[in-house]
Motif scaffolding. Structure first.
Motif, short mmCIF file in Angstrom:
data_model
loop_
_atom_site.label_atom_id
_atom_site.label_comp_id
_atom_site.label_asym_id
_atom_site.label_seq_id
_atom_site.Cartn_x
_atom_site.Cartn_y
_atom_site.Cartn_z
N GLN A 124 -1.15 1.84 11.06
CA GLN A 124 -1.04 0.39 10.91
C GLN A 124 -0.25 0.01 9.63
OE1 GLN A 124 -3.21 -2.05 13.03
NE2 GLN A 124 -2.85 -0.27 14.30
N ILE A 125 0.64 0.88 9.23
CA ILE A 125 1.50 0.57 8.06
C ILE A 125 2.92 0.38 8.61
CG2 ILE A 125 2.46 1.43 5.87
CD1 ILE A 125 -0.13 3.16 5.67
N TYR A 126 3.50 -0.78 8.31
CA TYR A 126 4.78 -1.09 8.92
C TYR A 126 5.93 -0.92 7.93
CZ TYR A 126 1.74 -2.45 12.58
OH TYR A 126 0.77 -2.39 13.51
N GLY A 184 0.80 -1.22 0.00
CA GLY A 184 0.00 0.00 0.00
C GLY A 184 0.83 1.26 0.00
N LEU A 185 1.62 1.43 -1.06
CA LEU A 185 2.44 2.64 -1.17
C LEU A 185 1.60 3.91 -1.22
CD1 LEU A 185 5.30 1.85 -3.74
CD2 LEU A 185 5.54 2.40 -1.33
N LYS A 186 0.46 3.81 -1.94
CA LYS A 186 -0.39 5.00 -2.09
C LYS A 186 -0.99 5.41 -0.75
CE LYS A 186 -1.64 4.82 -6.93
NZ LYS A 186 -2.65 4.46 -7.91
N LYS A 187 -1.41 4.37 0.01
CA LYS A 187 -2.02 4.65 1.31
C LYS A 187 -0.96 5.28 2.24
CE LYS A 187 -4.45 2.47 5.14
NZ LYS A 187 -4.57 1.23 5.89
N ALA A 188 0.24 4.74 2.20
CA ALA A 188 1.32 5.26 3.03
C ALA A 188 1.63 6.70 2.66
CB ALA A 188 2.56 4.39 2.88
N ALA A 189 1.65 6.98 1.35
CA ALA A 189 1.92 8.34 0.89
C ALA A 189 0.85 9.30 1.40
CB ALA A 189 1.98 8.36 -0.64
N ALA A 190 -0.41 8.84 1.34
CA ALA A 190 -1.52 9.69 1.80
C ALA A 190 -1.38 10.00 3.29
CB ALA A 190 -2.85 9.00 1.51
N VAL A 191 -0.97 8.98 4.05
CA VAL A 191 -0.79 9.17 5.50
C VAL A 191 0.28 10.22 5.77
CG1 VAL A 191 0.08 8.01 7.58
CG2 VAL A 191 -1.61 6.85 6.12
N SER A 225 8.44 3.24 -7.84
CA SER A 225 7.90 1.91 -8.17
C SER A 225 7.78 1.01 -6.93
CB SER A 225 8.77 1.25 -9.23
OG SER A 225 10.09 1.16 -8.75
N ASP A 226 8.81 1.04 -6.07
CA ASP A 226 8.75 0.13 -4.91
C ASP A 226 8.98 0.84 -3.58
OD1 ASP A 226 11.36 0.78 -5.32
OD2 ASP A 226 12.14 -1.22 -4.87
N SER A 227 9.03 2.16 -3.64
CA SER A 227 9.31 2.89 -2.40
C SER A 227 8.72 4.30 -2.44
CB SER A 227 10.82 2.97 -2.17
OG SER A 227 11.39 3.72 -3.22
#
Lengths: 307, 310
Positions: free
Chosen positions: B278-280, B236-243, B255-257
């Protein structure tokens, strides 16, 4: 400048295409010699003696006639024949002599052969000049050379002198070899009649003039290829010009300015083959043409980008 | 004295007058050392070099080389300048040796020196072969030999490693460094950033015909490089970015980070924000400062793939 010139001469003589052309022309000379040898029959000794006696009579008539020409001899006005020059007299006698003894090879006729080769050799010079600089543009080696010699006009001048000089030398050597190739023909199946010190001088000068116009045409081809940055343009222009020249010669006003007409004026000088202009006049005009073409190429090179 | 001074140089090619190849470019190359000249393809590097060497006529501005105006007075110093512009161009039908001899003859450079130079660039065995039959790498080596032949105090090299294998590139890098250590000035144009970073003392970066940065490699890294963190998460890169964006971090998704533009001191805050959602985090590290990053940042151009992995 001398170092640059030497390098360009070496560049010229190292070109494989030009070496190949040189060898081919050399082979052609000797093939022509062989052809001329086969074309002429070997006459019996007795016939040769009679022919030589006849030639001696012709000589006597020629001497008297030329003597009159030199004294300003004129035909009576009612004949309506223009006065003859010494050259015209000589030419007439030479033709008469050839018709008297036409199955033998006359070594003295080589000068006429040289003159007839003037035009093809001049256009060969044009082609060689164009390929010499065209190859430099095509390979891009000119740009590399300019990083060693940034004085562009000087570099182009060295190339032009080397090129025109080499064309002159090649043509002169070629004509000399042609002469050598025809020596056995004259010795075994012909005659050296009329070949004296004056003849050798005049022949050497004729060969020199043919070589000179070849060098000048080489310079024109070189300059056009330098202007257009490729060989094909200069060669194409030569063919195009050759076609136009034929039509333009029928126009009297253009006649004195045409390349071929002036080329004939230079090479046929001593034979008086009816060229419209004096050797000096024609040589001067060809020098002006070739120098103008070169200066234009030089000036353009100074200001253009070299990639 | 500077080895090269370029002042407000503008060059427009016919047909592209509205977009100059080089536009009001000014920079100077100090004497001694290796000066890297960087820019993406089509940025005006080769045009600038051509103007410096007098092969191109600039529309405005001027160049000084070893204290003299180019091209007007270039002949005064040309004996001290060795150059190689783009792909080396020689007569294809002539051998490598003959090509060099023709260049060297007017300068009275002896044959012995030519042989030594060919040996130096590793071309002595192929010296007799036609240039037309050379591989790209061999052509580069011959170009380099021609540049070195005059024993120059200034070397202008445009992409000298083009077409060389990794061992060849390494050799050339070593040679360039050695030449600079002999108190020569090497002006090295390249798009191979690793090559430049390894051998150059100073660099200039151009883009679209303009100078965008100049200085020592360390100066550029210190002043221009924007610190960032590389963050990898399980999914969930997109979700992490949004957070992270919610807590005011600037984030680029790769692409992967994620690339989080913030100093390393903020690593804890980044980690906490993701953990709270909850993103590790599986990897979190400081982005390595490199010329490549600076280049990308300044030119907004992708780096050529032959520059190796970033």
């Amino acid at each position: 400048m001398m170092g640059l010139l030497k390098a360009e001469v070496r560049r010229f003589e190292s070109r494989r295409a030009l070496r190949g052309l040189g060898i081919s022309l050399l082979a052609l000379c000797f093939l022509y010699g062989a052809y001329a040898y086969l074309q002429h029959p070997r006459l019996p000794k007795s016939v040769e003696v009679k022919r030589n006696e006849l030639l001696a009579q012709v000589d006597a008539g020629k001497a008297a006639s030329i003597g009159r020409c030199q004294r300003g001899f004129r035909q009576p006005p009612e004949f309506d024949i223009p006065p003859q020059t010494k050259d015209e007299c000589e030419r007439e006698w030479s033709e008469y002599l050839a018709s008297t003894d036409k199955d033998r090879f006359h070594f003295s006729e080589i000068r006429k052969l040289f003159v007839s080769l003037g035009l093809p050799l001049a256009f060969l010079g044009w082609f060689i000049g164009a390929t010499f600089i065209g190859a430099d543009w095509h390979s891009g080696s000119l740009a590399t050379t300019l990083t060693w010699e940034p004085r562009r006009f000087r570099l182009l001048l060295a190339k032009a002198i080397a090129c025109a000089g080499m064309i002159f030398t090649i043509v002169y050597v070629l004509l000399t070899l042609l002469l050598v190739a025809l020596l056995p023909v004259a010795n075994f199946k012909g005659t050296f009649h009329g070949v004296d010190a004056d003849w050798w001088t005049a022949t050497a000068l004729t060969a020199g003039r043919v070589a000179l116009v070849s060098g000048m045409f080489g310079l024109i081809g070189f300059s056009i290829a330098a202007l257009a940055r490729n060989t094909a343009a200069a060669v194409g222009l030569a063919f195009g010009y050759f076609l136009i020249d034929g039509f333009a010669r029928s126009t009297e006003r253009l006649d004195p300015w045409l390349l071929v007409e002036n080329l004939e004026g230079v090479v046929s000088s001593s034979l008086g083959l009816g060229a419209a202009y004096s050797t000096l006049q024609a040589t001067g005009l060809l020098i002006v043409y070739s120098a103008t073409a070169f200066v234009m190429a030089g000036i353009l090179l100074i200001y253009r980008d070299v990639a | 004295m500077n080895a090269i001074e370029v002042h407000e140089l503008t060059k427009r090619y016919r047909g592209t007058e509205t977009k100059p190849a080089v536009d009001q470019l000014s920079f100077s190359v100090p004497e001694k050392g290796v000066f890297g000249f960087l820019g993406p393809n089509g940025s005006g590097k080769t045009t600038t070099i051509r103007c410096i060497l007098g092969l191109c006529r600039p529309n405005s501005g001027d160049c000084k080389v070893l204290g003299v105006n180019s091209p007007k007075e270039l002949s005064q110093v040309v004996g001290q300048i060795g150059s190689m512009v783009e792909a080396p161009r020689f007569t294809p039908g002539f051998s490598g040796m003959l090509n060099l001899e023709l260049l060297a003859a007017p300068h009275r450079i002896p044959r012995r020196k030519i042989l030594e130079t060919l040996e130096l660039v590793g071309l002595s065995e192929s010296a007799g072969r036609s240039f037309g039959h050379y591989s790209l790498g061999m052509k580069q080596r011959l170009g380099l030999a021609a540049a070195l032949l005059k024993n120059p105090s200034l070397l202008v090299l445009d992409e000298p490693a083009n077409g060389l294998d990794p061992a060849g590139m390494h050799e050339i890098r070593q040679l360039i460094r050695k030449l600079a250590d002999e108190d020569r000035t090497v002006f090295l144009s390249s798009h191979l950033l690793r090559e430049v970073q390894e051998v150059c003392d100073r660099v200039a970066i151009i883009s679209g015909g303009h100078l965008v940065a100049t200085g020592t490699v360390n100066e550029l890294m210190r002043t221009i490089f924007t610190p960032a963190l590389v963050v990898k998460v399980g999914a969930g890169l997109k979700k992490a970015a949004a957070v992270l964006e919610q807590v005011r971090f600037q984030v680029d998704i790769r692409s992967d980070s994620l690339r989080v533009i913030t100093p390393v001191t903020e690593a804890g805050r980044v980690s906490k924000a993701l953990a709270d959602a909850q993103i590790y985090v599986t990897e979190l590290r400081e982005e390595e400062a490199s010329l490549e990053r600076i280049f990308l940042q300044l030119t907004q151009e992708p780096v050529d793939s032959d520059d190796g992995p970033s």
